[in-house]
Motif scaffolding. Structure first.
Motif, mmCIF file in Angstrom:
data_model
loop_
_atom_site.group_PDB
_atom_site.id
_atom_site.type_symbol
_atom_site.label_atom_id
_atom_site.label_comp_id
_atom_site.label_asym_id
_atom_site.label_seq_id
_atom_site.Cartn_x
_atom_site.Cartn_y
_atom_site.Cartn_z
ATOM 1 N N TRP A 224 75.151 12.329 29.118
ATOM 2 C CA TRP A 224 73.669 12.281 29.429
ATOM 3 C C TRP A 224 73.028 11.659 27.930
ATOM 4 O O TRP A 224 73.043 12.666 27.022
ATOM 5 C CB TRP A 224 73.114 13.311 30.270
ATOM 6 N N ASP A 225 72.236 11.147 27.869
ATOM 7 C CA ASP A 225 70.935 10.470 27.344
ATOM 8 C C ASP A 225 69.628 11.059 27.663
ATOM 9 O O ASP A 225 70.120 11.766 28.657
ATOM 10 C CB ASP A 225 71.218 9.050 26.852
ATOM 11 N N ASP A 226 68.324 10.498 27.325
ATOM 12 C CA ASP A 226 67.642 11.464 27.326
ATOM 13 C C ASP A 226 66.979 10.484 28.688
ATOM 14 O O ASP A 226 66.353 11.627 28.930
ATOM 15 C CB ASP A 226 66.037 11.194 26.256
ATOM 16 N N GLY A 227 67.679 9.546 29.121
ATOM 17 C CA GLY A 227 67.139 8.949 30.110
ATOM 18 C C GLY A 227 67.015 9.618 31.144
ATOM 19 O O GLY A 227 66.716 9.849 32.485
ATOM 20 N N ALA A 228 68.888 9.951 31.389
ATOM 21 C CA ALA A 228 69.091 10.273 32.205
ATOM 22 C C ALA A 228 69.102 11.461 32.756
ATOM 23 O O ALA A 228 68.536 12.125 33.450
ATOM 24 C CB ALA A 228 71.167 10.462 31.850
ATOM 25 N N LEU A 229 68.644 12.503 31.940
ATOM 26 C CA LEU A 229 68.078 14.326 31.759
ATOM 27 C C LEU A 229 66.689 14.354 32.200
ATOM 28 O O LEU A 229 66.385 14.523 33.411
ATOM 29 C CB LEU A 229 67.560 14.639 30.455
ATOM 30 N N ASP A 230 65.894 13.075 32.300
ATOM 31 C CA ASP A 230 64.336 12.733 32.580
ATOM 32 C C ASP A 230 64.682 12.716 33.986
ATOM 33 O O ASP A 230 64.337 12.823 35.447
ATOM 34 C CB ASP A 230 63.722 11.743 31.631
ATOM 35 N N ARG A 231 66.189 11.776 34.495
ATOM 36 C CA ARG A 231 65.107 11.340 35.785
ATOM 37 C C ARG A 231 66.362 12.125 36.566
ATOM 38 O O ARG A 231 65.844 12.644 37.807
ATOM 39 C CB ARG A 231 67.273 10.733 35.750
ATOM 40 N N TYR A 232 67.250 13.007 35.971
ATOM 41 C CA TYR A 232 67.710 14.293 36.355
ATOM 42 C C TYR A 232 66.645 15.205 37.048
ATOM 43 O O TYR A 232 66.251 15.899 38.314
ATOM 44 C CB TYR A 232 68.599 14.813 36.154
ATOM 45 N N ILE A 233 65.753 15.499 35.846
ATOM 46 C CA ILE A 233 65.169 16.484 36.281
ATOM 47 C C ILE A 233 63.417 15.607 37.401
ATOM 48 O O ILE A 233 62.934 16.914 38.346
ATOM 49 C CB ILE A 233 63.794 17.064 33.808
ATOM 50 N N LEU A 234 62.925 14.630 37.301
ATOM 51 C CA LEU A 234 61.983 14.105 37.715
ATOM 52 C C LEU A 234 62.985 14.356 39.399
ATOM 53 O O LEU A 234 62.133 14.187 40.436
ATOM 54 C CB LEU A 234 61.530 12.784 37.762
ATOM 55 N N ARG A 235 64.266 14.389 39.875
ATOM 56 C CA ARG A 235 64.767 14.436 41.021
ATOM 57 C C ARG A 235 64.379 15.770 41.831
ATOM 58 O O ARG A 235 64.329 16.127 42.822
ATOM 59 C CB ARG A 235 65.536 14.212 40.641
ATOM 60 N N GLY A 236 64.107 16.513 41.091
ATOM 61 C CA GLY A 236 64.046 17.920 41.322
ATOM 62 C C GLY A 236 62.704 18.890 42.141
ATOM 63 O O GLY A 236 61.960 18.310 41.756
ATOM 64 N N LYS A 237 62.854 19.248 43.318
ATOM 65 C CA LYS A 237 62.085 19.493 43.836
ATOM 66 C C LYS A 237 61.606 20.977 44.498
ATOM 67 O O LYS A 237 63.369 21.892 44.452
ATOM 68 C CB LYS A 237 62.875 18.843 45.521
ATOM 69 N N HIS A 238 60.906 21.501 44.412
ATOM 70 C CA HIS A 238 60.659 22.912 45.448
ATOM 71 C C HIS A 238 61.345 22.827 47.013
ATOM 72 O O HIS A 238 61.920 21.640 47.389
ATOM 73 C CB HIS A 238 59.726 23.428 45.784
ATOM 74 N N HIS A 239 61.270 23.675 47.263
ATOM 75 C CA HIS A 239 62.082 23.922 48.800
ATOM 76 C C HIS A 239 60.639 23.464 49.952
ATOM 77 O O HIS A 239 60.475 23.479 50.503
ATOM 78 C CB HIS A 239 62.357 25.521 49.563
ATOM 79 N N LEU A 240 59.622 24.468 48.797
ATOM 80 C CA LEU A 240 57.987 24.219 50.112
ATOM 81 C C LEU A 240 57.793 23.303 50.063
ATOM 82 O O LEU A 240 58.154 21.433 49.435
ATOM 83 C CB LEU A 240 57.136 25.193 48.916
ATOM 84 N N ARG A 241 57.423 22.729 50.450
ATOM 85 C CA ARG A 241 57.061 21.414 51.149
ATOM 86 C C ARG A 241 54.950 21.534 51.335
ATOM 87 O O ARG A 241 54.678 22.967 51.189
ATOM 88 C CB ARG A 241 56.322 20.859 52.727
ATOM 89 N N TYR A 242 54.091 20.458 51.259
ATOM 90 C CA TYR A 242 52.609 20.828 51.324
ATOM 91 C C TYR A 242 52.045 21.362 52.392
ATOM 92 O O TYR A 242 51.433 22.134 52.361
ATOM 93 C CB TYR A 242 51.884 19.671 50.498
ATOM 94 N N THR A 243 52.464 20.790 53.420
ATOM 95 C CA THR A 243 51.862 21.244 55.229
ATOM 96 C C THR A 243 52.666 21.627 55.471
ATOM 97 O O THR A 243 54.509 20.812 55.543
ATOM 98 C CB THR A 243 50.568 20.175 55.845
ATOM 99 N N ARG A 244 52.659 22.403 57.072
ATOM 100 C CA ARG A 244 54.096 22.163 57.678
ATOM 101 C C ARG A 244 54.710 21.074 58.346
ATOM 102 O O ARG A 244 55.257 20.780 58.956
ATOM 103 C CB ARG A 244 53.679 23.238 58.835
ATOM 104 N N ASP A 245 54.117 19.579 58.411
ATOM 105 C CA ASP A 245 54.522 18.332 58.521
ATOM 106 C C ASP A 245 54.565 17.726 58.050
ATOM 107 O O ASP A 245 55.731 16.914 58.724
ATOM 108 C CB ASP A 245 53.051 17.679 59.362
ATOM 109 N N SER A 246 54.296 18.165 56.465
ATOM 110 C CA SER A 246 55.275 16.969 55.288
ATOM 111 C C SER A 246 56.888 17.337 55.894
ATOM 112 O O SER A 246 57.273 18.668 55.204
ATOM 113 C CB SER A 246 55.080 17.798 54.261
ATOM 114 N N GLY A 247 57.184 15.955 55.202
ATOM 115 C CA GLY A 247 58.901 15.673 55.064
ATOM 116 C C GLY A 247 59.330 15.702 54.371
ATOM 117 O O GLY A 247 60.361 16.640 54.266
ATOM 118 N N GLU A 248 58.406 15.592 52.887
ATOM 119 C CA GLU A 248 58.820 15.226 51.604
ATOM 120 C C GLU A 248 59.130 17.116 51.276
ATOM 121 O O GLU A 248 57.769 17.453 51.484
ATOM 122 C CB GLU A 248 58.377 14.535 51.559
ATOM 123 N N ARG A 249 59.473 17.260 50.383
ATOM 124 C CA ARG A 249 59.732 18.511 49.822
ATOM 125 C C ARG A 249 58.784 18.023 48.549
ATOM 126 O O ARG A 249 58.878 17.121 48.228
ATOM 127 C CB ARG A 249 60.650 19.283 49.675
#
Length: 323
Positions: A224-249
């Motif tokens: 991985w170069d720096d760009g690949a590393l950043d793309r991996y990091i920015l894809r990371g998500k918590h298990h939590l959503r914002y509201t109970r109706d939010s589909g996206e973590r």
């Protein structure tokens, strides 16, 4: 801040008694685990005597995975976040290596109440298996009720910790509260018609192994170069959503927009990040690489270097976000 322990040798648990009562509750799965009791006079000064411990091994596909749990504990200590101690251990009688962590409460003194319990009661048709309605707003409301408004500082410290290690598995049963019954005075008991008051506090932030790029194999991350590393990091998500109706973590990096108007929370998190010593983490990783372990289960220098690079970059991105 709690005292930070860095082990100098791998812990042998072959002679530790099995915990039959709890081991039956943890059948082998993707990550086999069992519970054992430490001896009355453990060899290591930092091991609690005669205490229940969880021994968790790696997924067969990822033999180094258990190290993520151990390193996450060290990151928590460097970040001044409350997580249970976790150490490298071996059961030589079974040729097994794993992460060893003490039970974080004493049976009979406190009880653990997982967040999943209150979500199940509060949220209609809550999916207890997948936690699809596991969300920040309901968590904040409940935490305020049982802990008071200042709980936000500790909860968001956990969010910072999970963002720094890239934890994707803080589901509704991987956090919660410890409850303790405190006897009331006779006069108060008569007035309330109750004998006890219940004190609540956050449980330590446990089960941190789904983090630190544990699922990535060296053939991938070493290229991985720096760009690949950043793309991996920015894809990371918590298990939590914002509201109970939010589909996206919510994302590991972008979630802090949710406290944009809470300057006191942002200031606390910024101070924690500023105090995070990446050089100290590098030294700890070197010590863990030096620990003896069977071939295939040791922490390799390649893995350690990647974890350091990954964590340093996450810290940089989080610092920018909280500025």
């Amino acid at each position: 801040m709690k005292q930070q322990f860095v082990q100098k040798s791998i812990i042998e648990i072959a002679h530790w008694p099995e915990d039959a009562e709890f081991s039956a509750a943890y059948p082998e799965g993707a990550r086999p685990k069992r519970t054992v009791f430490s001896p009355g006079d453990p060899d290591e000064l930092f091991i609690l005597s005669d205490w229940r411990h969880m021994f968790k091994r790696s997924d067969k596909k990822y033999p180094e995975q258990y190290w993520a749990e151990i390193i996450a504990y060290q990151v928590a200590m460097l970040l001044s976040v409350n997580a249970p101690p976790c150490f490298a251990a071996i059961d030589s009688s079974r040729s097994q290596c794993g992460a060893l962590s003490p039970w974080f409460y004493e049976e009979g003194d406190e009880s653990f109440y997982s967040a999943g319990n209150f979500f199940h009661k509060w949220v209609p048709d809550f999916d207890r298996d997948k936690g699809t309605q596991h969300n920040i707003i309901d968590a904040d409301t409940f935490n305020n009720r049982v802990l008071g408004r200042n709980q936000i500082y500790e909860f968001w410290s956990m969010m910072l910790f999970d963002s720094l290690i890239g934890n994707t598995d803080r589901h509704q049963d991987n956090w919660g509260h410890l409850l303790k019954a405190v006897p009331l005075s006779k006069s108060v008991a008569r007035r309330r018609q109750e004998k006890f008051d219940v004190k609540w506090r956050f449980a330590p932030w446990f089960d941190n192994g789904t983090s630190l790029g544990h699922e990535l194999l060296p053939a991938k991350f070493t290229k991985w170069d720096d760009g690949a590393l950043d793309r991996y990091i920015l894809r990371g998500k918590h298990h939590l959503r914002y509201t109970r109706d939010s589909g996206e973590r919510i994302g590991h990096i972008n979630c802090f927009a949710l406290v944009e108007k809470k300057s006191d929370v942002k200031l606390l998190l910024s101070k924690k990040l500023k105090g995070f010593d990446i050089g100290r983490l590098a030294t700890i990783l070197d010590q863990l690489v030096a620990l003896p372990a069977p071939d295939g289960a040791n922490l390799t220098s390649e893995r350690a270097e990647f974890i350091l690079r990954l964590t340093r970059r996450r810290a940089e991105l989080l610092t920018e976000k909280l500025a």
